[in-house]
Design a protein around this motif. Structure first.
Motif, mmCIF file in Angstrom:
data_model
loop_
_atom_site.group_PDB
_atom_site.id
_atom_site.type_symbol
_atom_site.label_atom_id
_atom_site.label_comp_id
_atom_site.label_asym_id
_atom_site.label_seq_id
_atom_site.Cartn_x
_atom_site.Cartn_y
_atom_site.Cartn_z
ATOM 1 N N SER A 118 0.824 -1.205 0.000
ATOM 2 C CA SER A 118 0.000 0.000 0.000
ATOM 3 C C SER A 118 0.859 1.255 0.000
ATOM 4 O O SER A 118 0.565 2.229 -0.708
ATOM 5 N N MET A 119 1.943 1.227 0.773
ATOM 6 C CA MET A 119 2.837 2.373 0.850
ATOM 7 C C MET A 119 3.522 2.623 -0.496
ATOM 8 O O MET A 119 3.628 3.761 -0.956
ATOM 9 N N ILE A 120 3.970 1.542 -1.146
ATOM 10 C CA ILE A 120 4.640 1.682 -2.439
ATOM 11 C C ILE A 120 3.681 2.235 -3.481
ATOM 12 O O ILE A 120 4.025 3.134 -4.257
ATOM 13 N N VAL A 121 2.442 1.718 -3.495
ATOM 14 C CA VAL A 121 1.445 2.193 -4.458
ATOM 15 C C VAL A 121 1.103 3.658 -4.218
ATOM 16 O O VAL A 121 0.877 4.431 -5.150
ATOM 17 N N SER A 122 1.091 4.074 -2.945
ATOM 18 C CA SER A 122 0.700 5.449 -2.600
ATOM 19 C C SER A 122 1.800 6.456 -2.903
ATOM 20 O O SER A 122 1.523 7.548 -3.410
ATOM 21 N N TYR A 123 3.051 6.109 -2.571
ATOM 22 C CA TYR A 123 4.118 7.094 -2.610
ATOM 23 C C TYR A 123 5.026 6.997 -3.827
ATOM 24 O O TYR A 123 5.493 8.008 -4.342
ATOM 25 N N LEU A 124 5.312 5.782 -4.292
ATOM 26 C CA LEU A 124 6.296 5.638 -5.358
ATOM 27 C C LEU A 124 5.917 6.381 -6.637
ATOM 28 O O LEU A 124 6.758 7.077 -7.216
ATOM 29 N N PRO A 125 4.650 6.283 -7.131
ATOM 30 C CA PRO A 125 4.313 7.047 -8.345
ATOM 31 C C PRO A 125 4.490 8.551 -8.180
ATOM 32 O O PRO A 125 4.970 9.234 -9.090
ATOM 33 N N LEU A 126 4.120 9.071 -7.003
ATOM 34 C CA LEU A 126 4.251 10.512 -6.771
ATOM 35 C C LEU A 126 5.707 10.924 -6.713
ATOM 36 O O LEU A 126 6.094 11.965 -7.265
ATOM 37 N N VAL A 127 6.539 10.115 -6.048
ATOM 38 C CA VAL A 127 7.968 10.417 -5.974
ATOM 39 C C VAL A 127 8.585 10.410 -7.371
ATOM 40 O O VAL A 127 9.350 11.308 -7.738
ATOM 41 N N LEU A 128 8.245 9.410 -8.181
ATOM 42 C CA LEU A 128 8.771 9.337 -9.551
ATOM 43 C C LEU A 128 8.287 10.515 -10.388
ATOM 44 O O LEU A 128 9.052 11.093 -11.175
ATOM 45 N N LEU A 129 7.013 10.892 -10.202
ATOM 46 C CA LEU A 129 6.470 12.027 -10.952
ATOM 47 C C LEU A 129 7.192 13.318 -10.591
ATOM 48 O O LEU A 129 7.529 14.126 -11.462
#
Length: 214
Positions: free
Chosen positions: A193-204
């Motif tokens: 859940s944490m990876i799905v929530s934060y990783l896309p935003l961090v990459l963006l």
């Protein structure tokens, strides 16, 4: 999005807060950081009213207020989640240290420090919100820091749970009893859940900063 926060997010978090407050005293100590996280989520849900007004009035003061409450979700949520992860990390990997700082007063002191950080950075976000590039860099550094700490704690806890405890050997087939297996599954869900929530935003945000610098 604002409507979802008010209609679904607000009642759910209020109900969770009520369950924590009316629960046993023993569970209050173990869920103290989760309680603070819930309060942070409730304050952000209430800020949806300011978002509605700002969309129609385009008031500069309201805009600053909206940016201020953004700090509760962009700073407060990952910070208190990080506290929960670090607490679970200490409980599993360093149980002696965890028992040393288990009394509620340590959690209260840490939570007060966290709220000072949240309020301070929320004010900073309100000040730099007029400069988009500064806002993006700030959010990128913040999310990258908390994401890295949470990921380290989760992976370390999962690795520790995979190993058999003293005297367990291979009796459970995988070196993990039912309690450990349940904890392993719960933490796995939290990490995904944490990876799905934060990783896309961090990459963006990384891509945005790279494009701006290029």
């Amino acid at each position: 999005m604002y409507s979802i926060n008010i209609i679904l997010g607000l009642p759910t978090n209020v109900y969770i807060l009520w369950l924590m407050v009316t629960g046993a005293v023993g569970t209050m100590a173990s869920d103290f950081f989760a309680l603070n996280l819930t309060v942070c989520e409730i304050l952000y849900c209430l800020s949806a009213v300011l978002n509605y007004l700002n969309d129609y009035l385009f008031n500069d003061t309201l805009g600053v207020g909206v940016a201020f409450f953004m700090g509760f979700i962009s700073i407060g949520r990952p910070l208190f989640q990080c506290c929960i992860c670090v607490e679970r990390y200490l409980a599993v990997v360093h149980p002696v240290t965890f028992l040393k700082y288990k009394p509620l007063r340590y959690r209260v002191g840490c939570s007060c420090l966290c709220w000072m950080v949240v309020l301070g950075f929320s004010m900073l976000i309100a000040l730099v919100s007029t400069v988009l590039s500064n806002m993006i860099i700030f959010l990128l550094l913040n999310l990258s820091l908390w994401f890295s700490i949470q990921l380290f704690c989760c992976l370390t806890v999962l690795w520790a749970l995979k190993r058999p405890g003293p005297g367990e050997g291979e009796r459970e087939g995988e070196g993990m009893n039912k309690i450990k297996l349940r904890a392993f599954r719960i933490i796995s869900v939290i990490m995904v859940s944490m990876i799905v929530s934060y990783l896309p935003l961090v990459l963006l945000l990384w891509v945005t900063v790279s494009c701006d610098s290029g």
